[in-house]
Design a protein around this motif. Structure first.
Motif, mmCIF file in Angstrom:
data_model
loop_
_atom_site.group_PDB
_atom_site.id
_atom_site.type_symbol
_atom_site.label_atom_id
_atom_site.label_comp_id
_atom_site.label_asym_id
_atom_site.label_seq_id
_atom_site.Cartn_x
_atom_site.Cartn_y
_atom_site.Cartn_z
ATOM 1 N N GLN A 177 5.886 -2.997 3.957
ATOM 2 C CA GLN A 177 4.690 -3.787 4.242
ATOM 3 C C GLN A 177 4.825 -4.531 5.568
ATOM 4 O O GLN A 177 3.877 -4.612 6.351
ATOM 5 C CB GLN A 177 4.446 -4.776 3.103
ATOM 6 C CG GLN A 177 3.938 -4.126 1.822
ATOM 7 C CD GLN A 177 3.667 -5.143 0.734
ATOM 8 O OE1 GLN A 177 4.152 -6.278 0.776
ATOM 9 N NE2 GLN A 177 2.888 -4.751 -0.263
ATOM 10 N N ASP B 112 4.561 -1.985 8.207
ATOM 11 C CA ASP B 112 3.334 -1.184 8.111
ATOM 12 C C ASP B 112 3.661 0.303 8.213
ATOM 13 O O ASP B 112 2.911 1.090 8.768
ATOM 14 C CB ASP B 112 2.335 -1.578 9.198
ATOM 15 C CG ASP B 112 0.938 -1.024 8.923
ATOM 16 O OD1 ASP B 112 0.632 -0.771 7.745
ATOM 17 O OD2 ASP B 112 0.174 -0.828 9.891
ATOM 18 N N GLY C 87 5.141 1.365 14.260
ATOM 19 C CA GLY C 87 4.478 0.342 13.467
ATOM 20 C C GLY C 87 4.822 -1.033 14.025
ATOM 21 O O GLY C 87 4.852 -1.247 15.235
#
Length: 323
Positions: A35, A38, A231
């Motif tokens: 998370q 990402d 990311g």
């Protein structure tokens, strides 16, 4: 062949359960890292890379690690085991990749049921064929009943989360990924147990696993990088990098125990540990939206019963005998 240390099931099974608790903790850590980045695939690669660094240090600092590493090339040259066994870590990479690709669609509950079903069923096959270092294990009635009970127990434990699942027909194809990944995990444990026996230590087999898994994930992530770019930058919290060391525990203990317990019992013990670990995490450090209900507790308890059943020697006359 190096002398194989045999571990009593009364000691080995609790160790398998304890090692299994590392998996939900690893999933929680890697999920949080994914998370933050990402990018779930990048999180898996970071986890494997950290685990690889840990295993390199252990192999260099411990005498048994250095001795095992010294046996790596001779074992391959002398073909003490099929050379493709060194690719067992690629199965771990595939398992993590299947989780990354399907967990958002299937949810943790469906993913767990599919993976456990595959792992339990092939655990019976691997033991019957004698692929692991423990040799052939008779396909007794109790071992079959224990395997079936395990699948039922896991399904029961996660049933509250399954109730909100959307159209089941839409999940059939995605479910094949965790199902096949779970099926391959039993072969991975057998391969790791065999290579660890010939290296003289599970340290080296764990090291080789992380090398292969890291290479596979790096190749896949490289393709993704070329398509979609980077990311987010790496976070600074140290605990987000514990996924790799937890994986070292899971793989290393599995490689140690499979030579004594066989693939099926090692798998059942670790499955029980996964459920217990998940239950403890949901109670102590609950994720948003997680609720502990009676079915989860009772299903976890039934898994422990299934392990006991699978260890019983009783076999019906004329049925499922070893031929």
């Amino acid at each position: 062949m190096p002398h194989a240390v045999r571990i009593n099931p009364l000691i080995g099974l609790p160790l398998a359960v304890l090692a299994g608790t590392a998996i939900p903790a690893q999933a929680r850590v890697n999920g949080a890292l994914g998370q933050r980045l990402d990018d779930g695939l990048a999180a898996a690669l970071v986890s494997f890379t950290v685990g690889l660094v840990v295993m390199i240090l252990i192999s260099a600092l411990l005498p048994r690690g250095r001795a095992g590493a010294a046996q790596l090339l001779p074992a391959l040259r002398e073909r003490r085991f099929p050379r493709y066994y060194v690719l067992a870590g690629a199965i771990g990479g595939y398992f993590v990749l299947s989780q990354t690709l399907t967990i958002g669609l299937l949810g943790v509950a469906v993913f767990t049921v599919a993976a456990v079903a595959g792992q339990t069923l092939t655990g019976l096959v691997v033991d019957r064929l004698g692929i692991g270092p423990a040799g052939k294990k008779a396909l007794t009635v109790m071992r079959v009943v224990g395997a079936v009970l395990t699948i039922a127990a896991v399904a029961w434990a996660v049933s509250p989360k399954l109730s909100g699942t959307s159209d089941v027909s839409e999940l059939l194809l995605p479910v094949l990924l965790p199902l096949t990944a779970g099926m391959l995990m039993s072969f991975q444990q057998a391969m790791n147990g065999t290579t660890g026996m010939h290296y003289g230590t599970p340290i080296t087999s764990t090291l080789v696993n992380f090398i292969a898994g890291t290479v596979v994930l790096a190749l896949v992530w490289g393709v993704k990088l070329a398509v979609s770019g980077f990311g987010q930058p790496l976070p600074g919290e140290w605990y987000l990098y514990l996924g790799g060391p937890l994986g070292c525990i899971f793989i290393g203990v599995g490689a140690l125990l499979v030579r004594s317990l066989g693939v099926l019992l090692t798998s059942l013990g670790m499955i029980a540990g996964q459920l217990i670990g998940s239950l403890v995490l949901d109670i102590v450090l609950p994720a948003p939206g997680s609720v502990v209900v009676a079915a989860t507790v009772l299903g976890t308890g039934l898994t422990l019963v299934a392990i006991v059943v699978a260890t019983l020697p009783w076999n019906m006359p004329g049925l499922l005998r070893r031929r």
